[in-house]
Design a protein around this motif. Sequence first.
Motif, PDB file in Angstrom:
ATOM      1  N   GLU A  72     -35.785  -5.843  -1.199  1.00 28.93           N
ATOM      2  CA  GLU A  72     -35.002  -6.712  -0.184  1.00 28.93           C
ATOM      3  C   GLU A  72     -36.055  -8.178  -0.177  1.00 28.93           C
ATOM      4  O   GLU A  72     -35.968  -8.872   0.840  1.00 28.93           O
ATOM      5  CB  GLU A  72     -35.018  -6.087   0.926  1.00 28.93           C
ATOM      6  N   HIS A  91     -39.023  -8.145   8.641  1.00 25.68           N
ATOM      7  CA  HIS A  91     -37.595  -7.177   8.389  1.00 25.68           C
ATOM      8  C   HIS A  91     -38.017  -5.846   8.588  1.00 25.68           C
ATOM      9  O   HIS A  91     -38.763  -5.188   8.083  1.00 25.68           O
ATOM     10  CB  HIS A  91     -37.217  -7.498   6.926  1.00 25.68           C
ATOM     11  N   HIS A  93     -36.041  -2.070  10.501  1.00 27.04           N
ATOM     12  CA  HIS A  93     -34.721  -1.403  10.834  1.00 27.04           C
ATOM     13  C   HIS A  93     -34.888  -0.549  12.272  1.00 27.04           C
ATOM     14  O   HIS A  93     -35.191   0.639  12.595  1.00 27.04           O
ATOM     15  CB  HIS A  93     -34.390  -0.298  10.037  1.00 27.04           C
ATOM     16  N   HIS A 154     -27.734  -2.570  10.050  1.00 26.55           N
ATOM     17  CA  HIS A 154     -28.853  -2.450   9.077  1.00 26.55           C
ATOM     18  C   HIS A 154     -30.140  -2.574   9.933  1.00 26.55           C
ATOM     19  O   HIS A 154     -30.876  -1.648  10.038  1.00 26.55           O
ATOM     20  CB  HIS A 154     -28.572  -3.479   7.937  1.00 26.55           C
TER      21      HIS A 154
END
Length: 252
Positions: A72, A91, A93, A154
Motif C-alpha cells: 500500500e 496508515h 486499521h 478498511h
Amino acid sequence: MRERVTEACRILYAHGQEHFYLGHVSAREAPGSDRFWVKPTGMGLGEVKPDDLVLLDLDGQRISGDRPIHHEMPIHAEIYRRRPDVNCVVHTHPFHAAAFAASTADFKMISQDSILFANGFGWYDSAILVVTPEQGRGVAQALGEHRLVVLRNHGIAAVDDTIESATFLAVSFDRSLQLQAMAASLGPIREIAPDEVAAMNEYFGASYGGRVEVTFEYLLRQADARMGRPAAEPPTDRPTGQAGAAPLKPSR
Ligand SMILES: [Zn+2]
C-alpha cells in the motif's frame, strides 16, 4: 528521525492500532524531500527498529533498505505528492475506527478527542486495497486538506507536518470512536453543542503544538512500559501549551 518513526509505531501498537503485521508509518526524509522512510512488511508495528526502515521515492523506487515493503505504498507516495505540507503519514486499521468505517454511523462531537476533527475528515469510498498510483491519488484526493481520511471497510490515514501529530491524531480518532460506541450503548448520544465545539476547537488549536509533544512522549512511555522496554522518566519541568494547564506567570 527514523528512531521517531519506530517510536510512533510502538505507540500505535500499544494503543489499539495493531492488526497483525499490517499498518505502516512513514516520514519524509526531510521537509520538502521527495523521499520517505517507511516501515517494511513482515513485522508488526511493535517490532520495527530504525535499521528496518526502507527509503522510497514518490514513484515507489527503493533508495535504501533491504526489507520487503507493504503493497500500500501509493497511500504514502500520493499523499506526499499532493500535500507538500505533510511530513508524516500513518496508515493503520484501528479496531474502533475500522468498525466506524464499516458502519453508516455519523462521527459525533462527544469528547475532547472528537474536537480534533471538528473541521471534518476525508472519506475514501472503496474497500479495495490501495496498491496503484491511481488508487493512491484517490485516497489523497479524498483526504483533501484534512488531517485524516477514513478508508471504507478498511482503516484510516492520519497525516500532519510532524510524526508526533499524525500519531496523536490516529490514536485520538480511534479513542473518540471507542467512546462513541460505548456512549451509544448506554442510550441516545449527548453531543457537545456547536458553540462549545467552536470554543473548544479554538482553545485546543491555540495550545496544540505543546500538547501534541507532551502526549506523544506520554504515550511512548506507556507503550514502552507495557512492552517491557526501558521507559523514559516523566519530565520534571512543567511544559507549556498543555491543554488544561494554567498559563505560566512570568516571575518577577
Ligand atoms: Zn491497509
